[in-house]
Every structure is written in structure tokens, then in C-alpha cells.
Scaffold this motif. Structure first.
Motif, PDB file in Angstrom:
ATOM      1  N   LEU A 141      30.923  10.904  -9.413  1.00  0.00           N
ATOM      2  CA  LEU A 141      32.041  11.420 -10.205  1.00  0.00           C
ATOM      3  C   LEU A 141      31.628  12.679 -10.961  1.00  0.00           C
ATOM      4  N   ALA A 142      30.440  12.626 -11.564  1.00  0.00           N
ATOM      5  CA  ALA A 142      29.947  13.780 -12.315  1.00  0.00           C
ATOM      6  C   ALA A 142      29.670  14.965 -11.404  1.00  0.00           C
ATOM      7  N   ALA A 143      29.089  14.688 -10.228  1.00  0.00           N
ATOM      8  CA  ALA A 143      28.778  15.773  -9.294  1.00  0.00           C
ATOM      9  C   ALA A 143      30.042  16.498  -8.858  1.00  0.00           C
ATOM     10  N   GLY A 144      31.124  15.739  -8.674  1.00  0.00           N
ATOM     11  CA  GLY A 144      32.385  16.360  -8.288  1.00  0.00           C
ATOM     12  C   GLY A 144      32.881  17.332  -9.334  1.00  0.00           C
ATOM     13  N   VAL A 145      32.823  16.930 -10.604  1.00  0.00           N
ATOM     14  CA  VAL A 145      33.276  17.813 -11.684  1.00  0.00           C
ATOM     15  C   VAL A 145      32.306  18.981 -11.871  1.00  0.00           C
ATOM     16  N   LEU A 146      31.023  18.730 -11.719  1.00  0.00           N
ATOM     17  CA  LEU A 146      30.021  19.789 -11.913  1.00  0.00           C
ATOM     18  C   LEU A 146      30.172  20.927 -10.907  1.00  0.00           C
ATOM     19  N   THR A 196      30.848   9.404 -18.769  1.00  0.00           N
ATOM     20  CA  THR A 196      30.213  10.606 -18.223  1.00  0.00           C
ATOM     21  C   THR A 196      31.249  11.608 -17.738  1.00  0.00           C
ATOM     22  N   GLU A 197      32.222  11.120 -16.955  1.00  0.00           N
ATOM     23  CA  GLU A 197      33.238  12.033 -16.436  1.00  0.00           C
ATOM     24  C   GLU A 197      34.142  12.547 -17.553  1.00  0.00           C
ATOM     25  N   LEU A 198      34.429  11.706 -18.534  1.00  0.00           N
ATOM     26  CA  LEU A 198      35.279  12.128 -19.658  1.00  0.00           C
ATOM     27  C   LEU A 198      34.664  13.317 -20.379  1.00  0.00           C
ATOM     28  N   VAL A 199      33.372  13.246 -20.653  1.00  0.00           N
ATOM     29  CA  VAL A 199      32.683  14.343 -21.345  1.00  0.00           C
ATOM     30  C   VAL A 199      32.737  15.627 -20.523  1.00  0.00           C
ATOM     31  N   LEU A 200      32.547  15.515 -19.219  1.00  0.00           N
ATOM     32  CA  LEU A 200      32.571  16.702 -18.363  1.00  0.00           C
ATOM     33  C   LEU A 200      33.960  17.328 -18.314  1.00  0.00           C
ATOM     34  N   TRP A 201      35.020  16.507 -18.307  1.00  0.00           N
ATOM     35  CA  TRP A 201      36.382  17.067 -18.314  1.00  0.00           C
ATOM     36  C   TRP A 201      36.687  17.761 -19.635  1.00  0.00           C
ATOM     37  N   LEU A 202      36.196  17.217 -20.717  1.00  0.00           N
ATOM     38  CA  LEU A 202      36.383  17.892 -22.005  1.00  0.00           C
ATOM     39  C   LEU A 202      35.714  19.265 -21.988  1.00  0.00           C
ATOM     40  N   GLY A 203      34.590  19.358 -21.305  1.00  0.00           N
ATOM     41  CA  GLY A 203      33.923  20.651 -21.160  1.00  0.00           C
ATOM     42  C   GLY A 203      34.755  21.637 -20.361  1.00  0.00           C
ATOM     43  N   CYS A 207      36.079  25.332 -21.506  1.00  0.00           N
ATOM     44  CA  CYS A 207      35.910  26.541 -20.687  1.00  0.00           C
ATOM     45  C   CYS A 207      37.262  27.206 -20.422  1.00  0.00           C
ATOM     46  N   GLY A 208      38.296  26.390 -20.191  1.00  0.00           N
ATOM     47  CA  GLY A 208      39.625  26.945 -19.979  1.00  0.00           C
ATOM     48  C   GLY A 208      40.120  27.684 -21.209  1.00  0.00           C
ATOM     49  N   GLY A 209      39.835  27.132 -22.398  1.00  0.00           N
ATOM     50  CA  GLY A 209      40.225  27.805 -23.626  1.00  0.00           C
ATOM     51  C   GLY A 209      39.505  29.134 -23.812  1.00  0.00           C
ATOM     52  N   ILE A 210      38.235  29.168 -23.429  1.00  0.00           N
ATOM     53  CA  ILE A 210      37.427  30.378 -23.612  1.00  0.00           C
ATOM     54  C   ILE A 210      37.765  31.449 -22.578  1.00  0.00           C
ATOM     55  N   PHE A 211      37.810  31.060 -21.305  1.00  0.00           N
ATOM     56  CA  PHE A 211      37.936  32.047 -20.227  1.00  0.00           C
ATOM     57  C   PHE A 211      39.376  32.322 -19.788  1.00  0.00           C
TER      58      PHE A 211
END
Length: 268
Positions: A141-146, A196-203, A207-211
Motif C-alpha cells: 500500500l505504501a509503495a503504491g502511494v510512494l 502507514t497509508e493514511l500518513v502518506l496520503w496526508l503528505g 504537497c498539493g497545497g504547496i505545488f
């Protein structure tokens, strides 16, 4: 064994979110007729993640909603992967079906076999198979988001992915995580999988807010430009993740692609 009402309600909400999480992405892909920026490997990783996650949730006797949740994830992930093949690689519908259906059957067969194997391991008091399933679930799951983090790093924008989809997926992770907390016994491994996946989605949101959002907001606030110029501002030379942040240059890329594919274009 009585399962608390809170666990059932939260687990159901998590399953509902995971049931519809990819639908906004699938609809966006269909409407714009491309999957630019969407990682096909992410979809395959998620489809694979549904296998150990399904095995873990079923053998650990989580509530019914959390047991069917991984099956929905695998199915919708493969549908989205088929879109990547169709729009991104130019596969025909027949080729997409011939790629997805056998893979779905293989993954289903592997999951069924592992369920029987882990039930036997559970009867013998073995713990390492459950740890392995939990680690595989969280890692896939994490690898997919990464994969999207790498795309963000390269292109300096969150492109090709629907923030609405991200929000639904993150909500599904949150509800599922809290459902595990409210279970009859605190399952740390289950918390790790969803957390783990929840934290990555928050990231991804950050990133969407910044970029994406911040540059768009700055351009909209410029009083010296005419409304037409503000609406046509170029944030990035690639189509971004939602219609709100779609750019002129991205539309040009799409129009050129349609000209190349169809030979002409109606500009009205």
C-alpha cells in the motif's frame, strides 16, 4: 464473540470509502481520456496489496466490512490499471480485458490458498505468518502511494491524481484504523497497515497545497492581470490532478494528442 457497535459502524464507513475511493479517479480518467501522471504501477501494487490484507483481515476475524474491503480495493485497482493500459499505452479493450481478468483470477486464487494456510498456522499458534501478511500489506500500500512522491519530486506538482479520490481514500484509512482500535482486542499490526497509508496520503495533501493550490491562489490574487489572463495562467506544463487546477498548457497537450489520434479537431 460480540463485536462492538462502534467497530462495525467505523469498519463499514471505511469499507464504503474504499468501495468508492477509485471511482472519482476512474471518472476523471474517462472524461479527459488520458491517465497522464497516474502511476500504473501504483494500481498493480494496490491490487497485490489486497491479497495479504484480505488474508489478514479474514483470518483475524475482523468485522465483515473490513473483510470485503480488500477485495474491492483489488478489483477497482485493476479496473484503473486497465485504464492506464487503454489510455496510456493504447491497448484495445480486448487486450485490457485479457490482461485484467486472468490477473484477478490468479490473485483471488492466491488469497484463497493463503487463507486456508494461515488458518492452519493460527490453529498451531504460529505468529510469523500474520506478521508477514501485515508487513506485505503495509509495504505494498505504501509503495503504491510512494510512486506519486517520486512523480511529485520530478515534476514539482501533484498531477494525474484526483484530490477527491485522495480524500476518500484517506478517510477510508482513518475509519478503518479507528475501527481496529475499537475492536475486541487492540491489533497493532492492523493499525500499522492503515496508519502507514493514511500518513502518506496526508503528505500528498500537503504537497498539493504547496505545488498546486498555493501558486494558483497567488496568480488569482494578482490584481494587475485581466480576468482572462488569470484564468489562463500556466502553473505547470502538464495536466494536473483536478479540473480546478487544469492548465492551458495541459489542454494544449491534450488537443495535440487528439489531433494526432484523429487527424483533426473541432475547436468550437
Amino acid at each position: 464473540m460480540d463485536i462492538p457497535v462502534a467497530e462495525n459502524v467505523l469498519g463499514t464507513l471505511g469499507a464504503v470509502c474504499w468501495s468508492v475511493q477509485l471511482l472519482p479517479q476512474i471518472i476523471i480518467n474517462y472524461k479527459r481520456h488520458n491517465t497522464e501522471g497516474l502511476q500504473g504501477s501504483m494500481m498493480l501494487l494496490w491490487a497485490a496489496a489486497g491479497v495479504p490484507l484480505g488474508v489478514y483481515n479474514i483470518v483475524e476475524e475482523f468485522n465483515i466490512a473490513l473483510r470485503i474491503q480488500p477485495q474491492i480495493l483489488t478489483t477497482l485497482s485493476l479496473v484503473t490499471w486497465a485504464q492506464c493500459l487503454y489510455y496510456g499505452k493504447g491497448f484495445s479493450i480486448a487486450k485490457c480485458i485479457s490482461a485484467v481478468v486472468p490477473l484477478l483470477l490468479v490473485l483471488g486464487g492466491i488469497e484463497a490458498g493463503l487463507i486456508f494456510a494461515l488458518k492452519e498456522a493460527k490453529s498451531r499458534g504460529l505468529e510469523w505468518p500474520f506478521i508477514l501478511m501485515a508487513v506485505l500489506s503495509a509495504a505494498l500500500l505504501a509503495a503504491g502511494v510512494l510512486r506519486h512522491y517520486w512523480d511529485i519530486y520530478v515534476h514539482r506538482t501533484v498531477r494525474g491524481i484526483s484530490f477527491f479520490f485522495v480524500g476518500i481514500d484517506a478517510a477510508g484509512d482513518l475509519f478503518s484504523l479507528v475501527s481496529v482500535v475499537f475492536g475486541p482486542a487492540l491489533d497493532v499490526l492492523g493499525m500499522v497497515i492503515y496508519g502507514t497509508e493514511l500518513v502518506l496520503w496526508l503528505g500528498i495533501f500537503i504537497c498539493g497545497g504547496i505545488f498546486n493550490f498555493a501558486p494558483w491562489l497567488r496568480e488569482r490574487s494578482r490584481k494587475t492581470e485581466s480576468p482572462q489572463e488569470v484564468d489562463s495562467v500556466m502553473l505547470h506544463p502538464m495536466p494536473s490532478s483536478t479540473s480546478v487546477f487544469r492548465t492551458v498548457s495541459g489542454n494544449v497537450v491534450e488537443r495535440r494528442g487528439r489531433r494526432f489520434a484523429g487527424g483533426s479537431e473541432n475547436t468550437d
